[in-house]
Design an enzyme around this catalytic site. Structure first.
Site: not given
Ligand SMILES: Cc1cc2nc3c(=O)[nH]c(=O)nc-3n(C[C@H](O)[C@H](O)[C@H](O)COP(=O)(O)OP(=O)(O)OC[C@H]3O[C@@H](n4cnc5c(N)ncnc54)[C@H](O)[C@@H]3O)c2cc1C
Length: 479
Positions: A122, A188, A192, A211, A319, A328, A451
């Protein structure tokens, strides 16, 4: 021109899919565009979280934890299982099943709620139009009264350690090692890095974490961070703080990393290296030239407290905007934005967002550390309680760690809760609810807890704020 929608959401991660479902529940005609395709070439929802983040990492953390329990701890509690061996291929199979169930669940929820799933990439154009380029290259343009950008983030790469197929990988690659690397480097020691380092350490890797910062987990209360560092060290994680990676070289299928610490230049050789130095907002090919949506100086989409971008009717969440990169947090912003679009009053409490590191024991926190509060000039009182004095934790054979409550000295209002323990990620919800309701430490202290439960340690930490914990030598006489 194709269909018109009340709301088009770009991205179906935990930010986008939640925003889309909520908007549809509120009666808005909603579409969600997603471009992620899985290994079979099928569009999948759930974004980073479900496909390569929270969920797969937790599947591997759980299986590797169970392996360690069987290898090192079953014997202590009277279960003899012989010498267990990890079957990495089977663990990946389990992980993939977990991903598939989660991802399939989102598609089902879209259908059940009447969200139109659009497949492809998109792009926000001017006048609130969204161009969707399908996987076959076909373009279609949709109109929307409101657009929600939820495009997420991608791992940061650093010049000294360019990704190298199968040798130098990011978090996604680290979830897919087919064998347990003998010597594993992790750049790091953040959330993660600690989780992925723990997975492979448990399965047998010698893990060295490099780190750059001198402080371990600076966002966690110092007492809890210190205890965590000790516990992880005991498990075999070699965490080297104050080390700056300056270069790397591939020699005979090994990774030689150069780094500098207080003693000078050093070199260390690994079989595999994971680069876990953070994530950056993903906005590639997302904004048309005249879209009018501004980015901030760090490349995040610029938004106000309620996730409004510089263009009226265009919102951004998760993000790709400021704040903690957590699933969350993204979902809560998604619900807030959908509510605002539907004409409701909604806001987020950014002070009460829990964070969890799923190591063993887990580290979880919400709100201020004692050090943050003091730095902000707030006088605090604190209460801590060790899980070694908690009956249920002892019965669970998991009595490591402690809980700490930080309260305002004058009002007794809870400012933060920091925990390292088994299931700290579950326990922390009590701190979040307490903060959300503006509770005092005394409110928790006056609450009746089941408890035996590990939650009683939170009760005791709250009692300890005034020096009145029951299962600990008291500091004060009760008046
Ligand atoms: C290894 C790892 C472990 C993690 N563990 C945790 C955890 O335990 N708890 C926690 O809270 N967070 C965790 N996170 C972080 C968490 O995954 C992110 O904070 C979360 O996914 C963010 O959600 P989001 O919807 O903003 O983005 P995302 O989950 O990144 O989703 C974005 C989506 O947008 C889509 N997209 C992007 N641009 C376009 C476009 N132009 N058109 C159509 N689609 C598009 C992408 O394909 C993707 O599917 C972890 C991350 C990693 C890498």
């Amino acid at each position: 021109m194709a269909d018109k929608f009340d709301v088009i959401v770009i991205g179906a991660g935990p930010g986008g899919y939640v925003a889309a479902i909520r908007a549809a529940q509120l009666g808005l005609k909603t579409a969600c565009v997603e471009k992620w395709v899985n290994k079979e070439g099928k569009t999948v929802h759930g974004g980073t979280c479900l496909n390569v983040g929270c969920i797969p990492s937790k599947a591997l953390l759980e299986t590797s934890h169970k392996f360690v329990e069987a290898r090192d701890h079953y014997n202590e509690i009277g279960i003899e299982v012989g010498e267990p061996t990890p079957n990495v291929a089977k663990m990946h199979e389990f992980k993939e099943q977990v991903i598939a169930k989660n991802v399939g669940g989102i598609s089902a929820l879209f259908k059940a709620n009447g969200v139109t799933a659009l497949e492809g990439s998109g792009k926000v154009l001017s006048s609130k139009q969204v161009e969707v380029t399908g996987h076959d290259g076909e373009k279609a343009t949709y109109e929307a009264d409101n657009i929600v950008i939820a495009s997420g983030s991608v791992p940061v790469e650093i010049p000294p350690t360019p990704l190298t197929e199968g040798l130098i990988v990011n978090s996604t690659g680290a979830l897919e090692f087919e064998e347990v690397p003998k010597r594993l480097g992790v750049i790091g020691a953040g959330v993660i890095g600690l989780e992925l380092g723990s997975v492979w350490n448990r399965l047998g890797s010698e893990v060295t974490m490099l780190e750059a910062m001198d402080t371990f987990l600076p966002m966690v209360d110092k007492d809890i961070a210190k205890e965590t560092q000790k516990l992880l060290k005991k498990q075999g994680l070699d965490i080297r703080l104050g080390t700056r990676v300056t270069g790397s070289e591939i020699k005979d299928n090994e990774v030689v990393v150069k780094y500098a610490d207080a003693e000078g230049e050093k070199e260390i050789t690994f079989d595999k290296l994971i680069v876990c130095v953070g994530r950056r907002p993903y906005t590639e090919a997302l904004l048309g030239e005249d879209a009018g949506v501004n980015l901030d100086e760090r490349g995040f989409i610029f938004v106000d407290d309620q996730c409004r971008t510089s263009v009226p009717g265009v919102y951004a969440i998760g993000d790709c905007v400021r704040g903690q990169m957590l699933a969350h947090k993204a979902s809560e912003e998604g619900m807030m934005v959908a509510d605002i679009i539907a004409g409701h009053k909604a806001e987020m409490n950014y002070d009460a967002i829990p964070c969890v590191i799923y190591t063993s024991p887990e580290v979880a926190w919400v709100g201020m550390t004692e050090q943050d509060a003091k730095a902000a000039g707030i006088e605090v009182k604190t209460g801590s309680f060790p899980f070694s004095a908690n009956g249920r934790a002892l019965a669970n054979n998991a009595a490591e760690g402690s809980a700490k409550v930080i309260a305002d000295a004058e009002t007794d209002r809870i400012l933060g809760m920091h925990i390292v323990s088994q299931h700290a990620g579950e326990l922390i919800a009590q701190g979040v609810i307490a903060m959300e309701f503006g509770s005092s430490a005394e409110d928790i202290a006056l609450t009746c807890y089941a408890h035996p439960s590990t939650s009683e340690a939170i009760h005791e930490a709250a009692l300890a704020v005034d020096g009145h914990a029951i299962h600990m030598a008291n500091r004060k006489k009760r008046k």
